[in-house]
Every structure is written in structure tokens, then in C-alpha cells.
Design a protein around this motif. Structure first.
Motif, PDB file in Angstrom:
ATOM      1  N   ILE A 565     -73.673 -54.835  25.922  1.00  0.00           N
ATOM      2  CA  ILE A 565     -73.898 -55.983  26.143  1.00  0.00           C
ATOM      3  C   ILE A 565     -74.595 -56.681  24.540  1.00  0.00           C
ATOM      4  N   ILE A 566     -75.274 -57.134  24.556  1.00  0.00           N
ATOM      5  CA  ILE A 566     -75.398 -57.726  23.369  1.00  0.00           C
ATOM      6  C   ILE A 566     -76.178 -58.583  23.210  1.00  0.00           C
ATOM      7  N   LEU A 567     -77.713 -58.657  22.458  1.00  0.00           N
ATOM      8  CA  LEU A 567     -78.778 -58.541  23.416  1.00  0.00           C
ATOM      9  C   LEU A 567     -79.704 -59.393  21.852  1.00  0.00           C
ATOM     10  N   THR A 568     -80.338 -60.181  22.131  1.00  0.00           N
ATOM     11  CA  THR A 568     -81.461 -60.730  21.310  1.00  0.00           C
ATOM     12  C   THR A 568     -82.607 -61.813  21.917  1.00  0.00           C
ATOM     13  N   MET A 673     -81.377 -54.643  33.593  1.00  0.00           N
ATOM     14  CA  MET A 673     -79.538 -54.460  33.365  1.00  0.00           C
ATOM     15  C   MET A 673     -79.720 -52.505  32.833  1.00  0.00           C
ATOM     16  N   THR A 674     -78.750 -52.815  33.475  1.00  0.00           N
ATOM     17  CA  THR A 674     -77.834 -51.435  32.791  1.00  0.00           C
ATOM     18  C   THR A 674     -77.029 -51.067  32.503  1.00  0.00           C
ATOM     19  N   MET A 675     -76.525 -51.078  30.650  1.00  0.00           N
ATOM     20  CA  MET A 675     -74.863 -51.238  30.846  1.00  0.00           C
ATOM     21  C   MET A 675     -74.841 -49.599  29.464  1.00  0.00           C
ATOM     22  N   ASP A 676     -73.196 -49.127  29.455  1.00  0.00           N
ATOM     23  CA  ASP A 676     -72.925 -48.246  28.495  1.00  0.00           C
ATOM     24  C   ASP A 676     -73.910 -48.398  26.781  1.00  0.00           C
ATOM     25  N   ARG A 677     -73.416 -49.367  26.257  1.00  0.00           N
ATOM     26  CA  ARG A 677     -74.030 -49.874  25.242  1.00  0.00           C
ATOM     27  C   ARG A 677     -74.653 -50.789  24.656  1.00  0.00           C
ATOM     28  N   SER A 678     -75.523 -51.196  23.855  1.00  0.00           N
ATOM     29  CA  SER A 678     -75.474 -52.198  23.380  1.00  0.00           C
ATOM     30  C   SER A 678     -76.693 -52.710  22.187  1.00  0.00           C
ATOM     31  N   HIS A 679     -76.659 -53.520  21.863  1.00  0.00           N
ATOM     32  CA  HIS A 679     -75.980 -53.896  20.285  1.00  0.00           C
ATOM     33  C   HIS A 679     -77.383 -55.467  20.246  1.00  0.00           C
ATOM     34  N   VAL A 680     -78.546 -54.955  19.374  1.00  0.00           N
ATOM     35  CA  VAL A 680     -79.575 -55.501  19.333  1.00  0.00           C
ATOM     36  C   VAL A 680     -80.069 -56.284  18.429  1.00  0.00           C
ATOM     37  N   LEU A 681     -79.654 -57.821  18.296  1.00  0.00           N
ATOM     38  CA  LEU A 681     -80.447 -58.491  16.572  1.00  0.00           C
ATOM     39  C   LEU A 681     -82.073 -58.606  17.260  1.00  0.00           C
TER      40      LEU A 681
END
Length: 986
Positions: A565-568, A673-681
């Protein structure tokens, strides 16, 4: 978020209005006005999705013809100032689909207006705003006279019905609309709620005030007073009158989202909801003298804090309910039931850790109230799944609840406890359904996000019903949207168990990082990720966004089976990231053919293979707000989605259109939420609570991206992401040393507080009048392009904050600076300014104002304060100018900051004047005195500041026993030898 808006106004001939024209405009129809003998044609407008005339039983069917109806109304009214019709406008929740909104509006109009004998011309509009979100609302034009029938059977109009004009009736309409909306939202299992006393669901018992854009403002400046501006001021005046008559409504509004507040908070609220200095003063006096205003003492920053009597009462009810439940001991689960549940869990491979086991024993104990505090990813849901089996073995009914739909879904999926939103549960109780009983266990997950008022209602009901309540959450994650910190306060008073062993992350160092985030050591967590190459800086946010999507795409292709998931922080950034991620999917050939689908957020292209997020709870589809999935099939009429939990969901888009792309999400959507990988801006709006949630969603890895135009380096990033915004309670201040208690309750020790003060002091912006060039003997100052301006400057935390800089805005600033610089060069050479240079400045100012309202004024003030900014910006170095412009804009909106600046500047000038006179420099002292005169006279243009300065007379050196006219008192305080030069006038 659903918003409340219901306004009532009269369409009057005295204002030059026509009922026929108004009806044509609202229905986007072409109607002929017989009185004026002209056609009103608005058929080129769009946005009307439903239009009809609703008649009471005694009205003729002929009046369903809109043109005939309103022409007969016009013909009956003879006076030139006649009141022709009443208009009611109300907002429809965008969370509903189009048909649901129409049905709700129609039912309300029928029951509240038509059944009273009014004819109602109903038009439902469904516009889409600039933000891409739907703006559904209804306009209802109502007749004001009773319907009559003469001896020949001809229908007409009789007397005006005075009962329809009662103020109480308007209040009744407002309340009943809110009740009807909330009931329907709950029936649809939609999280949102509205409050008829609120402005945008903030508890404000006042009319919403529409925003006035730069174009309308310029019209007013040219004397072309528009209807929109007049409506805005009329609403402000009405709101001010209401606050003066009933100051409690202001206190209720302020405490809707914060349990305590400062004097500045009060003044800012009153300033926004009044019209002019006189009304502001009266409203502030009413609020400050209200018996509902409670003074609490000083907080950890030395500021006086206040609350409302209603908030005190709510907290006391919450305390009583929690104490009753905590003292009640009758819910113990037998040892056999506990051991059986643990054994079955072990057979499934669920071995509880020591902390989880302690929490399990705590929640299955005898007490009626249990509190579990668990860091993110510590396995709270796993523990609750075992507890559920033990409770059920003991014959107890287990229910789950959470503030949001996605959190309720997470609780149900993780623990097996049937769960719903708290709002939906409360609605059932109000209807006498699903009431709690003495054999019920209610588990509330993410309890830290529940506001004080809602928590009090739930616990009071549970205490009365004899039910057991288990509160699970983390007070350091995202804070409650509404006022208070109920979960933290309950935990402090009654204790509980904590689960600190992080299990979500697989790497031990990442588990440590999550613990650092949970305990406020955000810098240590970011440093750990930075050391391992997971923190990435780019020159700009735009570049950071591109690098994030590039890394997301690369990792997605390398490990397609992993969830990510991408989060910002903001919805605007989510949309940009969604589009960029989708473009990569398209380039990789992993999407089918695009189909344009009308959604609640505007038109979107979807294709098979697209990631999608559901945005509204829908029981029939078994989806929640935040449910993620992948599109399997899509057409303009329907869509089939495979949800992440493996279900296939099919629906018609005309029935359910609350969907959007699901590659990216806001951090608020991600809690639970739980994901294997996350990308945060990272963006400047984040704080330690958002950072904690955003940086702890992953199992395997995380990447944090930021732009140096937002954060110049890692230190600035850490400082922003470490900001403490924990909400407080009014009861926090009921201590012998409330300031110390306030700080220590949030883990801020005395040394840390002192260090913060020292750091703040070192980093303060320049003094308020550091840029004031006091002329010395023999020196002359050129007038400059902005001569005569007395621009402000800010200090403190706001002055240090760096805003985000859009490329377009920076270019507009640099263009304006070049125009200023060109004119300045001409004047430096003693040459006349050329017409095309004036035109260039005007065009640059208009372009800047189009991007940022009042931008040219704010930038001009910044250049006057710091002329070097114009020179740098004219040569392509506009970042500092943009920051200075932002500071000026914030100052313009905050009378308290302007008052602070005035006091400091006045004191500096007075000191300079005294020094010059002592040194015998009469001419220099006279020039400073003239500057003081200019400052005093400037108060005539800033009534809010003058009002605030009345309480700071001693600081200004003008005494406390003089008149209310601060400007005149300041002028008279200047030494007599300068008085003749002051030129004060009122």
C-alpha cells in the motif's frame, strides 16, 4: 465527511428578485415571466438530477406546472416590496448515492412543508466541486400563503400563514433534517453523522458562511456589491447576534473537536462568525462572561485554558459510568472455559505470548470494564479471538464495535467477533433495537479514536444495562476526531494491561522501530530506517512522488505475491499517487480496457486488474469504508471485485458508486491495516501520531519518501514527524500543579521541556520590527514601490514552519518579483515607470491571486519587510519569498498575532524614541514619533487588533483607566512635542 447545512431565506421583490426567475434558475428551465414580459432561460446550466412541484391535498394539479404556479404567485402579490417565496436549501450527504439522496430530500419536503399546506418546488442538484467530490444539495421554493377556493371553485391564495414564519419552526426543520439524515445513514451502515447544531459536523449552532473568492472580493472593492457577498455578511451578522444572545452555542462549537481551548481560540471563532468590530466586541464579551465558560488554569506552555460546563458534565458522566463498571465484578469466565479456548487456539498454532496471555486473563476476568493498551502490530486481535471463544463458552454474547467501518471489519476478520460501527450501534439503541444486556460483552477496538461524548454515551448505556465493556487501543496512534482523550483518561484512572511485544514486523530491528514510534521516539525510528536505506530524499515533493512510485513498481514486479500500500496524509496526494501507480500498471500491460465510470468522487477510469477501494459501508455487499480489492470485470453499469479477503463482490454502479482507485490511501484509512510492504510519502501536515500509524503498517519492509521543498533535511523531517498533538481532557487540569501534570501526563519531562524552550528560543524568527529601518541623522530613505505599507511579521512556531511549494505558485511569485524589480530599478535611476511595466505588475498580481487569493498583497508586504526577497525571487530563487508570503497570509488571518506584533513593535519604537531624545537627536526622535503615529493610526483599519489591545494597555504604556479608543490613547501618549505631527482623526 457528511456536513450539515440548512438555511432559510426569503425571495423578495424589494431586493429586485422574481419568483419566476428564481424557479427557472433552480430548475435549469426556461420560464416566461408574465409580470416582466420576458423569458428566464437557464437551460444551459447543468447539475439538476431531480425536479418536481409537490402539492398539498387542497391544491389544484394545474399548479404542478412550475411556470403557471410562480406567475400566479407574482400576480397575486401587488406590493413593490412583496415577499414572494421562502427558500430552504440543505446539503444532502455525499455518502449516499443519487437515488437515496433524492428519496431522502423528497420525504423531508413532503412531511415538513407540503403536509403543512405549503406548495414545494423541489430541485435536487448534484454538482462536482473542484476537489472532484460530489456536492449534492436541494433547493426548495415554498409558497407563503394559504390556498383558497372561491364560490366558483377557482383556486387562489389567501392570507399569509404567520405560523410558517416562526423562528422555532426553522429550528425544528433543522433538527428534524439532522435526525432524518442520521437515521438514514445508520440504516445504510454509513459511518458519517451530522449535527443540526453544527457547521460541517463541528457542533456549531450557526449558519454556514460561504467562502468569498478573489473575484467576488474584487467586485466589492469596486463597489459592485454582489448578492453572494451580501449573503455572506448577513449570515455573519445573524451568527453574531445568535452568539450574543446565547453564547453557549459558541462554546459547544469550540468544544466539539477539542475539550479545552485558549482565549485565542475563542477570539478566532468569534471573529469568523461576526460582522465588524462592534459585533465582535459584543460577542466576545458575551462568551467571556457566560456562566457556561469554565476557566481551568494554565497548561504546560503557560497559556490559560478554558472549557465549557457541558464538557465538564460529560466527563463527569463518563467517569461515573466507568467507575460503576470497574467496580462491578460478575463476569468471570470459568477456568475450564479459559483453558479450553487456549487449547483450541494452540491446536490452530496460536500460542499467546506472555503479554497476550496476561491480556487474555485480564479481559476474561470478573470486572465489568477492561482496558488493553497495545502497540501497533502486537497481536491484539489474536488475543481477542481466543477471548471470544472463552466468553462464548461461558454463555456470554460477544459484540464488536469501532469508530470506522474498516476498523470494525478488521476487528471482525482478526478476532471473529461480529462487529459494526459505533454510530450504527447507537442508532439501533435509539430505535429500541439490539440493546445491551447483562450477558453481553462489548469489545470496542481502536478506542483511542473515540471522542469523549461518544464514549460517554456508550459506557453510560452499558453501565445501565449491566453489560461488560472491553476497550482496546493505543492512545498514541491517531487521535479522536471529536473532543477529548477518553480512552487515555479511562486507562489512567482504572489501569489495564499493556501489550508491547511487536509481532507484525518480521525483523527485530523493525519491531524496535515500532516501539520507538509508540513511545514518542520518532527520531530513533526514522534513524533506524535511514541507516538501512529506507528513507529517501528528493529535491521536490513532485520528484519524491515519482521516486516512490518507481520503487513501488519495481518491488511489485519483483514480488507480485506480496501485498503493498502507498500511504500519505491528504486526499489530494492520494489521488496523484493513485494515478501515477495506475499509469505504471498500464505501461506493464497489466490492465484491461479502460471503462469510464461515474463515481461519487467524479468520473474514473477502471479496468480489470485495477486496485480498488470501497468508500462506504454496505451491508448487502459486505464491504466497509476502506475495504480493498482487485477489479475482475467492469462496465459502465456494473463491476465485479475480488476483495483482499477472497470474496467476489458484484454490484451495479448506479446503486453503489462509492469507489476509487486503491493503490494509495490516507494514513487515517490505514489504522488497523496490515500489509507486507508500505511506501509512505511524508508531507508537512503529519505529526507523530500519523507517523506512528504510517510507519508501522508493514510486515517486511517500508520506504519513506520526502521532498526537500517540504523538509530541507532529515532533521526537519524528524522534527515535523515528532510533533505532539495528543488531545487533552478538561479533567487533566484539576490538579495542584496543572502545568506540570499536563506535561508529565504526555511523557514530557522537565528537562525535555526546558530543552524545547531553549531550542525554540534559538530558532525564533527575526524580531517583529528587526526589518524596521529607523532613519539616523543625515540619512534619507527612498520611498520604494511599497512605500506607506506597514507590513506584519510573525514569530514562533508558525514562522519556523515551512509550507509546501507548488511549482506553479513559485513561478507566479518569481514573475511578480521580476515586475517589482523592474519598477524598482527604474526608480533607483530616477526614471519614470513605463506603462508596460505597470501593466506587467498588474498582470503578475492577478495571476498570483488566481493561484492564491490575496497573494499579491501578502507578497507585497513580505517584500516591504525584506526587500532582498524580491531581488532573489526575480532571479529564480523564489522559495524564501513563497515562505514569507505564507507567513504574511497566516498573520493576516490571525488578529492575535497581529496584536503581538503591534505590541512588540510599539515597545521597540518607544525605546528607540527615548534613546534618541536622551542622546539629543531631536530630528531622529521626531521621525520615530511619526512612525509611532502611523502605527496608532493603522488601528483604524484593524478593528479586531484594536479590540484585543484594550486588554494590553499596560504593555503599551497607556494605562488602564483611559477611554476604549486605543488608537487615540496611543496618539495622546506620544510626547507633546510630537503631538502636532500625529495627524490622528476618526
Amino acid at each position: 465527511m457528511a456536513i450539515f447545512h440548512l438555511s432559510v431565506k426569503v425571495i423578495s421583490r424589494a431586493a429586485g428578485r422574481s419568483a419566476v426567475a428564481a424557479a427557472a434558475y433552480r430548475s435549469t428551465d426556461r420560464l416566461h415571466d408574465e409580470r416582466l414580459d420576458r423569458a428566464h432561460d437557464f437551460t444551459n446550466k447543468s447539475g439538476v438530477v431531480h425536479s418536481e412541484v409537490l402539492l398539498p391535498e387542497n391544491a389544484p394539479d394545474a399548479w404542478r406546472d412550475r411556470e403557471r404556479l410562480w406567475n400566479e404567485v407574482e400576480a397575486f402579490e401587488k406590493r413593490k416590496d412583496a415577499q414572494l417565496a421562502r427558500e430552504v436549501e440543505f446539503a444532502i450527504p455525499r455518502e449516499m448515492n443519487q437515488q437515496q439522496g433524492i428519496e431522502l430530500a423528497r420525504d423531508f419536503v413532503q412531511s415538513e412543508f407540503v403536509e403543512r399546506g405549503m406548495i414545494a418546488d423541489l430541485n435536487v442538484h448534484r454538482d462536482v466541486g473542484a476537489d472532484g467530490l460530489a456536492k449534492p444539495h436541494a433547493h426548495v421554493m415554498l409558497t407563503m400563503r394559504e390556498i383558497t377556493v372561491d364560490k366558483e371553485g377557482e383556486f387562489g391564495f389567501g392570507q399569509k400563514v404567520r405560523d410558517w414564519n416562526r423562528t422555532e419552526l426553522v429550528e425544528q426543520w433543522r433538527e428534524r433534517w439532522a435526525d432524518r439524515v442520521n437515521a438514514r445513514l445508520a440504516e445504510l451502515d454509513i459511518d458519517a453523522r451530522i449535527d443540526h447544531r453544527s457547521l460541517e459536523a463541528q457542533g456549531i449552532d450557526l449558519e454556514p458562511q460561504g467562502k468569498i473568492g478573489p473575484a467576488a472580493s474584487r467586485m466589492a472593492e469596486r463597489g459592485l456589491e454582489s448578492e453572494r457577498i451580501e449573503d455572506h455578511r448577513a449570515v455573519a451578522r445573524a451568527n453574531g447576534e445568535r452568539i450574543i444572545a446565547e453564547p453557549r452555542v459558541a462554546l459547544d462549537a469550540i468544544t466539539h473537536q477539542q475539550a479545552t481551548f485558549t482565549r485565542r481560540d475563542m477570539a478566532m471563532f468569534v471573529h469568523h462568525h461576526t460582522d465588524g468590530k462592534e459585533q465582535f466586541d459584543a460577542a466576545m464579551s458575551a462568551v467571556c462572561s457566560s456562566p457556561d465558560l469554565i476557566e481551568l488554569g494554565k497548561d504546560g506552555d503557560g497559556e490559560d485554558r478554558f472549557t465549557s460546563r457541558d464538557m465538564i458534565d460529560t466527563e463527569q458522566r463518563l467517569q461515573r459510568a466507568s467507575e460503576v463498571m470497574a467496580e462491578r465484578e460478575r463476569y468471570r469466565v470459568s477456568d475450564a472455559a479459559r483453558e479450553g479456548a487456549l487449547a483450541r487456539a494452540a491446536e490452530r498454532g496460536l500460542d499467546l505470548s506472555g503479554e497476550q496471555r496476561a491480556a487474555f486473563e485480564h479481559v476474561t476476568g470478573r470486572q465489568g470494564l477492561s482496558v488493553v493498551v497495545g502497540y501497533a502490530g502486537t497481536g491484539k486481535s489474536t488475543m481477542l479471538s481466543v477471548a471470544r471463544e472463552a466468553w462464548e463458552d461461558a454463555g456470554l454474547n460477544v459484540r464488536g464495535a469501532a469508530l470506522s467501518g474498516i476498523a470494525a471489519e478488521g476487528l471482525e476478520n482478526g478476532s471473529g467477533i461480529a462487529s459494526r460501527t459505533i454510530a450504527s450501534m447507537e442508532h439501533g439503541w435509539s430505535q429500541g433495537r439490539d440493546m445491551l444486556g447483562p450477558r453481553d460483552v462489548l469489545v470496542i477496538d481502536e478506542a483511542g479514536m473515540v471522542g469523549t461524548r461518544q464514549m460517554e454515551r456508550v459506557l453510560s448505556h452499558a453501565a445501565d444495562a449491566g453489560a461488560k465493556v472491553v476497550l482496546v487501543g493505543d492512545p498514541q496512534q491517531l487521535q479522536a476526531i471529536e473532543a477529548g482523550a477518553a480512552f487515555r483518561a479511562i486507562h489512567e484512572r482504572h489501569g489495564g494491561v499493556e501489550i508491547t511485544e511487536v509481532r507484525r514486523q518480521h525483523e527485530s530491528w523493525q519491531q524496535d522501530a515500532t516501539r520507538h514510534l509508540a513511545t514518542g521516539r520518532t527520531g530513533e525510528a526514522i534513524h533506524a530506517y535511514c541507516e538501512r536505506g529506507m528513507v529517501h530524499a528528493a529535491d521536490t515533493r513532485e520528484a519524491a512522488r515519482g521516486e516512490l512510485v518507481e520503487r513501488w513498481d519495481r518491488e511489485r514486479l519483483a514480488a507480485p505475491d506480496q501485498s503493498r500500500i502507498i500511504l500519505t496524509h491528504t486526499n489530494a496526494e492520494v489521488r496523484e499517487l493513485n494515478q501515477a501507480a495506475r499509469d505504471r500498471m498500464r505501461e506493464a500491460g497489466q490492465l484491461g480496457d479502460d471503462v469510464r465510470v461515474k463515481t461519487e468522487r467524479g468520473d474514473r477510469d477502471f479496468a480489470s486488474g485495477d486496485r480498488i477501494m470501497f468508500l462506504r459501508n454496505e451491508r448487502g455487499l459486505e464491504v466497509k469504508n476502506g475495504t480493498l480489492g482487485t477489479v475482475e470485470r467492469v462496465s459502465q453499469q456494473s463491476m465485479t471485485v475480488r476483495t483482499d479477503d477472497g470474496r467476489s463482490v458484484a454490484f451495479d454502479t448506479k446503486d453503489y458508486a462509492h469507489v476509487d482507485h486503491g493503490y494509495a490511501a490516507t494514513i487515517h484509512k490505514a489504522q488497523g491495516m496490515t500489509m507486507d510492504r508500505s511506501h509512505v510519502l511524508a508531507t508537512p501536515g503529519m505529526d507523530r501520531h500519523g507517523a506512528y500509524v504510517g510507519l508501522s503498517r508493514h510486515r517486511d519492509g517500508m520506504a519513506l519518501h520526502y521532498g526537500r521543498d517540504d523538509f530541507k533535511d532529515d532533521a526537519r523531517l524528524v522534527r515535523t514527524l515528532s510533533r505532539e498533538r495528543t488531545k487533552d481532557m478538561a479533567s487533566d487540569y484539576a490538579r495542584a500543579d496543572p502545568a506540570r501534570a499536563f506535561a508529565e501526563r504526555r511523557g514530557i519531562g522537565i528537562r525535555e521541556r526546558v530543552a524545547e524552550i531553549v531550542r525554540t528560543g534559538k530558532e525564533k524568527a527575526r524580531g517583529i520590527f528587526d526589518g524596521l529601518r529607523l532613519s539616523l541623522p543625515g540619512q534619507q530613505r527612498e520611498p520604494g514601490i511599497f512605500a506607506g505599507f506597514r507590513p506584519p511579521e510573525r514569530t514562533g512556531e508558525q514562522a519556523r514552519a515551512e509550507p509546501a511549494h507548488a511549482t506553479g505558485q513559485r513561478r507566479a511569485v518569481e514573475r511578480y518579483a521580476r515586475a517589482v524589480d523592474d519598477i524598482a530599478r527604474m526608480r533607483d535611476r530616477g526614471l519614470p515607470v513605463l506603462p508596460h511595466q505597470h501593466d506587467a505588475l498588474n498582470r503578475a498580481g492577478e495571476a498570483l491571486d488566481a493561484i492564491r487569493p490575496h497573494g499579491s498583497t501578502d507578497l507585497g508586504n513580505a517584500f516591504q519587510r525584506q526587500p532582498e526577497l524580491a531581488h532573489d525571487a526575480a532571479r529564480g530563487r523564489g522559495q524564501a519569498a513563497v515562505r514569507a508570503m505564507t507567513k504574511e497570509a497566516e498573520l493576516r488571518a490571525d488578529p492575535f498575532q497581529r496584536a503581538d506584533r503591534f505590541v512588540e513593535g510599539w515597545k521597540q519604537l518607544r525605546q528607540a524614541h527615548d534613546d534618541l531624545r536622551r542622546d539629543g537627536d531631536v530630528r531622529g526622535a521626531k521621525r520615530v514619533g511619526q512612525q509611532m503615529a502611523g502605527m496608532a493610526k493603522s488601528l483604524e483599519r484593524d478593528a479586531q487588533v484594536e479590540s484585543l489591545l484594550r486588554g494590553r494597555r499596560q504593555e503599551l504604556g497607556i494605562g488602564m483607566n483611559m477611554s476604549r479608543d486605543v488608537a487615540r490613547d496611543l496618539a495622546s501618549s506620544v510626547p507633546a512635542d510630537l503631538g502636532k505631527n500625529l495627524g490622528m482623526s476618526r
